[in-house]
Design an enzyme around this catalytic site. Structure first.
Site, PDB file in Angstrom:
ATOM      1  N   SER A 150     -34.148   2.707 -29.881  1.00 20.95           N
ATOM      2  CA  SER A 150     -32.758   2.262 -29.903  1.00 20.95           C
ATOM      3  C   SER A 150     -32.740   0.796 -30.300  1.00 20.95           C
ATOM      4  O   SER A 150     -33.712   0.064 -30.043  1.00 20.95           O
ATOM      5  CB  SER A 150     -32.119   2.425 -28.529  1.00 20.95           C
ATOM      6  OG  SER A 150     -30.872   1.736 -28.441  1.00 20.95           O
ATOM      7  N   TYR A 163     -32.026   1.811 -19.672  1.00 21.45           N
ATOM      8  CA  TYR A 163     -32.170   2.410 -20.993  1.00 21.45           C
ATOM      9  C   TYR A 163     -32.884   1.464 -21.948  1.00 21.45           C
ATOM     10  O   TYR A 163     -33.841   1.851 -22.633  1.00 21.45           O
ATOM     11  CB  TYR A 163     -30.790   2.773 -21.528  1.00 21.45           C
ATOM     12  CG  TYR A 163     -30.789   3.440 -22.890  1.00 21.45           C
ATOM     13  CD1 TYR A 163     -31.183   4.765 -23.026  1.00 21.45           C
ATOM     14  CD2 TYR A 163     -30.378   2.738 -24.025  1.00 21.45           C
ATOM     15  CE1 TYR A 163     -31.175   5.383 -24.274  1.00 21.45           C
ATOM     16  CE2 TYR A 163     -30.365   3.350 -25.267  1.00 21.45           C
ATOM     17  CZ  TYR A 163     -30.763   4.669 -25.391  1.00 21.45           C
ATOM     18  OH  TYR A 163     -30.757   5.273 -26.624  1.00 21.45           O
TER      19      TYR A 163
END
Length: 267
Positions: A150, A163
Site C-alpha cells: 500500500s 495497516y
C-alpha cells in the site's frame, strides 16, 4: 486446506501463478490478467465460495484455474496448498501476495487482537506464502514474487497505524527476500496501490462524501488528495503486477512501484 475445484486441464507448458487473496477486488483482477496472459492460476482465498466461483469463470473462459480455500495465517496449510498447486498445475513461476485486511482506528483505540490479526494476515501471510514458494523456485533458479502492499507503507496515515505498519513490514520483507534469492535468479518486487475501487476502500467511507474526500484530500488528517483526480481500478493494480511478473521486468528486483495517481508525492 481444501481443494475447491480441480483444473479443467492441467496439461500445459507454462509455469503457473499462485495468487493469495484471489477472491478480493485486486486479487480477482490479478488472477484474471495472469490467466489472460497464459498462466495456469492457483487461486487461494479464505472465502471458499468466492474462489470456487472465480475458478469456474476462468475455466469457462478457456483458462486453466484451480481454487483453494486457504487461511494464509496457517503456515502448514500454506505449504500443503503450494504442494497441491504444483501437483495439479505444475511448477510455480509466480507468486502474488494479495491477501490482506484493513483495520482502522487510532493507536490508543486498537485492541491487541486487532493489531495481531492485522499482522498475522498482512505480514505472517506474506512470509508463509513467500517461503513456501521460494523454496521450490530456488532449485529451478527462476521465478518472481510480487507483494501487493500500500502507499500507506511509505506515507504516515492518520488512524491507520496497524495497516500502515503491517504493509511497511511486508514491503521490507519482500525486498530483503529479493536480496537473499537474487543469486538464484528470483526477482521480488512490491506494488503499492493507493485508493482503489474495492470494498476495502468503501468500508472506510462514513458518508456519501467519501469519494470526494478521497479525491480532494483531508487537511485535518494531513492527507493530500489524488493528483490524477480519480480512483485506481483493481485492473490498474493488476496491470502493474503483471508487468513486474513478466519478462519485460526481467532486470527489476527489490523495487516498489507506487500505483496511486500521485497521491504519495514520491520523490
Amino acid at each position: 486446506m481444501t481443494t475447491v475445484e480441480d483444473p479443467a486441464d492441467p496439461s500445459h507448458g507454462t509455469e503457473a501463478a499462485f495468487v493469495t487473496g484471489a477472491a478480493g477486488g485486486i486479487g480477482v483482477s490479478v488472477a484474471q490478467i495472469l490467466a489472460e496472459r497464459g498462466a495456469p492460476v492457483a487461486l487461494a482465498d479464505v472465502d471458499a465460495g468466492a474462489v470456487r466461483s472465480l475458478a469456474a469463470e476462468l475455466r469457462a473462459a478457456g483458462h486453466v484455474a484451480v481454487g483453494y480455500q486457504l487461511d494464509v495465517r496457517d503456515s502448514e496449510a500454506v505449504r500443503d496448498t503450494v504442494d497441491k498447486a504444483e501437483h495439479e498445475l505444475g511448477a510455480l513461476g509466480t507468486l502474488v501476495n494479495v491477501a490482506g485486511v484493513l483495520q482502522v482506528g487510532r493507536t490508543t483505540e486498537l485492541s491487541e487482537q486487532q493489531w495481531r490479526r492485522t499482522f498475522a494476515v498482512n505480514v505472517d501471510g506474506v512470509f508463509h506464502a513467500s517461503r513456501a514458494v521460494v523454496e521450490r523456485m530456488m532449485p529451478r533458479r527462476s521465478g518472481c514474487i510480487v507483494t501487493v502492499a500500500s502507499n500507506a507503507a511509505g506515507v504516515p496515515r492518520h488512524g491507520m497505524a496497524a495497516y500502515a505498519a503491517s504493509k511497511a513490514a511486508a514491503a521490507q520483507f519482500t525486498r530483503c527476500l529479493g536480496l537473499e534469492v537474487a543469486e538464484h535468479g528470483i526477482r521480488c518486487n512490491v506494488v503499492c496501490p493507493g485508493s482503489t475501487e474495492t470494498d476495502m476502500l468503501r468500508s472506510m467511507w462514513t458518508d456519501e462524501d467519501g469519494l470526494r474526500a478521497t479525491l480532494d484530500g483531508d487537511p485535518a488528517a494531513y492527507r493530500v488528495g489524488i493528483p490524477l483526480r480519480k480512483l485506481a481500478t483493481p485492473r490498474d493494480i493488476a496491470e502493474a503486477v503483471a508487468f513486474l511478473a513478466s519478462d519485460a521486468a526481467g532486470h527489476i528486483t527489490m523495487q516498489d512501484l507506487y500505483v496511486d495517481g500521485g497521491a504519495a508525492l514520491r520523490a
